[in-house]
Design an enzyme around this catalytic site. Structure first.
Site, PDB file in Angstrom:
ATOM      1  N   LYS A  90      47.458  30.203  68.457  1.00 14.03           N
ATOM      2  CA  LYS A  90      48.032  31.468  68.006  1.00 14.03           C
ATOM      3  C   LYS A  90      47.183  32.616  68.534  1.00 14.03           C
ATOM      4  CE  LYS A  90      48.684  34.463  64.231  1.00 14.03           C
ATOM      5  NZ  LYS A  90      48.276  34.774  62.872  1.00 14.03           N
ATOM      6  N   GLY A 133      47.495  40.980  55.241  1.00 15.31           N
ATOM      7  CA  GLY A 133      46.837  41.026  53.930  1.00 15.31           C
ATOM      8  C   GLY A 133      47.324  42.128  53.003  1.00 15.31           C
ATOM      9  N   ALA A 167      52.168  37.662  58.611  1.00 14.86           N
ATOM     10  CA  ALA A 167      51.439  38.802  58.040  1.00 14.86           C
ATOM     11  C   ALA A 167      52.289  39.688  57.136  1.00 14.86           C
ATOM     12  CB  ALA A 167      50.830  39.667  59.127  1.00 14.86           C
ATOM     13  N   GLY A 168      51.713  39.991  55.993  1.00 13.87           N
ATOM     14  CA  GLY A 168      52.312  40.986  55.104  1.00 13.87           C
ATOM     15  C   GLY A 168      53.203  40.450  53.999  1.00 13.87           C
ATOM     16  N   ASN A 184      49.101  33.440  54.350  1.00 11.48           N
ATOM     17  CA  ASN A 184      47.717  33.147  53.966  1.00 11.48           C
ATOM     18  C   ASN A 184      47.343  33.872  52.676  1.00 11.48           C
ATOM     19  OD1 ASN A 184      45.023  32.465  53.762  1.00 11.48           O
ATOM     20  ND2 ASN A 184      44.463  33.095  55.794  1.00 11.48           N
TER      21      ASN A 184
END
Lengths: 257, 67
Positions: free
Chosen positions: A100, A161, A187-188, A209
Site C-alpha cells: 500500500k 484518523g 481513512a476517515g 484502523n
C-alpha cells in the site's frame, strides 16, 4: 446468484474489510481485534527494530504472515524517495509484492501528496510491485493512478484518523463507476454505519484502523465492522428501492373494511 | 574494534563480524526483518558473506502496527 468474489491483484480475499494494526495498546489487543474483524488482510508499517530490548516481541509473533496477508504501508512517508525505500525493504523482508502506497503531503491534514503519489506508483509498477494507492477523492487523479497500473484505488473518506466518515459521496461514486480495479475507501471512517454507507455506494472494500483501535472495546467494534461491511455489500448487491417523494402504502387497499 | 551505526545508534563491534553475526547477537536470525547496509538493501543470501567495517551504517527494520 453469482458468487461474490473479491480479488486484489489476483489475490482472492474472503473479507471486504481490511484493517490497520496501528494505535492498539499492545500486540495481543491487535491480534484479538484482527481476529474479530474477520479480515484476511491487515496493513503494517515498516520501522527500525528495537535493538535495545532483545526480548521485545515483534508484531509477526502475533500475526502469522502465513495465515493473514500483511500489507506493507508507507504511512509516515512524505516523499517518493522515502516511500520507495520503505517498500523495497518490505519486499526484501518476505517477498511482499502487494503493497500500500501512501505519500503524505501535509502533517496537519495527512492529505496525500498526489504528485509524489503518481510518481511513486509509476516507479513501483515498473519494479514489479502490485500497488494499492491511497489517494484523494478526485476522479481524474484516481483514473490517472489506474492508468499508471495501480492494483487498487484507495480514496480517503475524510482525513486519516478523523472519524468524519465519507465527506464526498458523489466523488466516491464517480470513482467507483469509472474504475476497473477495486476501489477501497481508506481513512476517515468513524463508525460501523460509515462503512455500510461506503459499501452501499458500491465500494469493493474498506480499510479501517482508528475507528476500531480507538473505540472503547476494539474487539467488539471489529465485529461491528465485520457485520457492517457484509451488510453494506449485501444491500448494494440486492439493489435499493427507488426513492419516492410521496408515501406508498405497504398494505393493499383492496378488501378494506 | 570497529564502530558502526546501527539503527541510528553508534555501537562497537568486534572485527570480522558479518551481518549474520550481528543479527545473531540481537536474536534476529529467525525474524522477519530486512537490512539496509550503507543505503543498499542486502538480500538474506548475502548476510553471512557481508562483513562489517568501521563507519558502516546499518538499518534493521521489521513490521510494526500501522494503518
Amino acid at each position: 446468484m453469482k458468487k461474490d468474489i473479491f480479488k486484489i491483484a489476483g489475490i482472492k480475499l474472503k473479507s471486504r474489510l481490511i484493517v490497520g494494526t496501528g494505535k492498539y495498546k499492545n500486540f495481543l489487543e491487535t491480534a484479538k481485534a484482527v481476529n474479530a474483524s474477520g479480515a484476511d488482510m491487515v496493513t503494517v508499517a515498516v520501522r527500525r527494530v528495537n535493538i535495545l530490548d532483545k526480548k521485545k516481541p515483534l508484531l509477526t509473533d502475533y500475526l502469522n504472515p502465513k495465515k493473514i496477508i500483511l500489507l506493507p504501508n508507507t504511512a509516515g512517508c512524505f516523499n517518493s524517495k522515502e516511500a520507495l525505500r520503505t517498500l523495497r525493504l518490505a519486499r526484501e523482508m518476505g517477498g511482499w509484492k502487494l503493497v500500500k502506497l501512501e505519500v503524505l503531503g501535509d502533517k496537519k491534514t495527512l492529505y496525500p501528496n498526489m504528485i509524489e503519489t503518481v510518481k511513486s506508483t509509476k516507479t513501483l509498477v515498473k519494479e514489479g510491485f502490485k500497488v494499492m494507492v491511497y489517494c484523494t477523492d478526485d476522479p481524474i487523479l484516481a483514473r490517472k493512478l489506474e492508468d499508471c497500473g495501480a492494483s487498487a484505488i484507495m480514496p480517503l473518506a475524510s482525513p486519516i484518523g478523523s472519524g468524519l466518515g465519507i465527506q464526498n459521496k458523489v466523488n466516491i461514486s464517480i470513482i467507483i463507476k469509472q474504475s476497473k480495479v477495486p476501489v477501497i475507501v481508506d481513512a476517515g471512517i468513524g463508525t460501523a454505519s460509515d462503512a455500510t454507507i461506503a459499501m452501499e455506494l458500491g465500494c469493493d472494500g474498506v480499510l479501517i484502523n482508528s475507528a476500531i483501535a480507538n473505540s472503547k472495546n476494539p474487539q467488539l467494534m471489529a465485529k461491528a465492522f465485520k457485520d457492517a461491511v457484509a451488510s453494506g455489500r449485501n444491500s448494494y448487491l440486492a439493489g435499493r428501492m427507488k426513492k419516492n417523494y410521496f408515501a406508498k402504502a405497504s398494505s393493499p387497499t383492496f378488501g378494506l373494511i | 574494534m570497529a564502530k558502526i551505526q546501527l539503527n541510528g545508534k553508534k555501537i562497537s563491534i568486534r572485527p570480522n563480524l558479518s551481518i549474520y553475526d550481528l543479527l545473531k547477537k540481537y536474536k534476529l536470525t529467525n525474524k522477519k526483518i530486512a537490512i539496509e547496509y550503507n543505503g543498499t538493501i542486502i538480500p538474506k543470501s548475502r548476510f553471512k558473506k557481508r562483513y562489517l567495517k568501521d563507519k558502516d551504517i546499518i538499518e534493521i527494520v521489521n513490521f510494526i502496527g500501522g494503518g
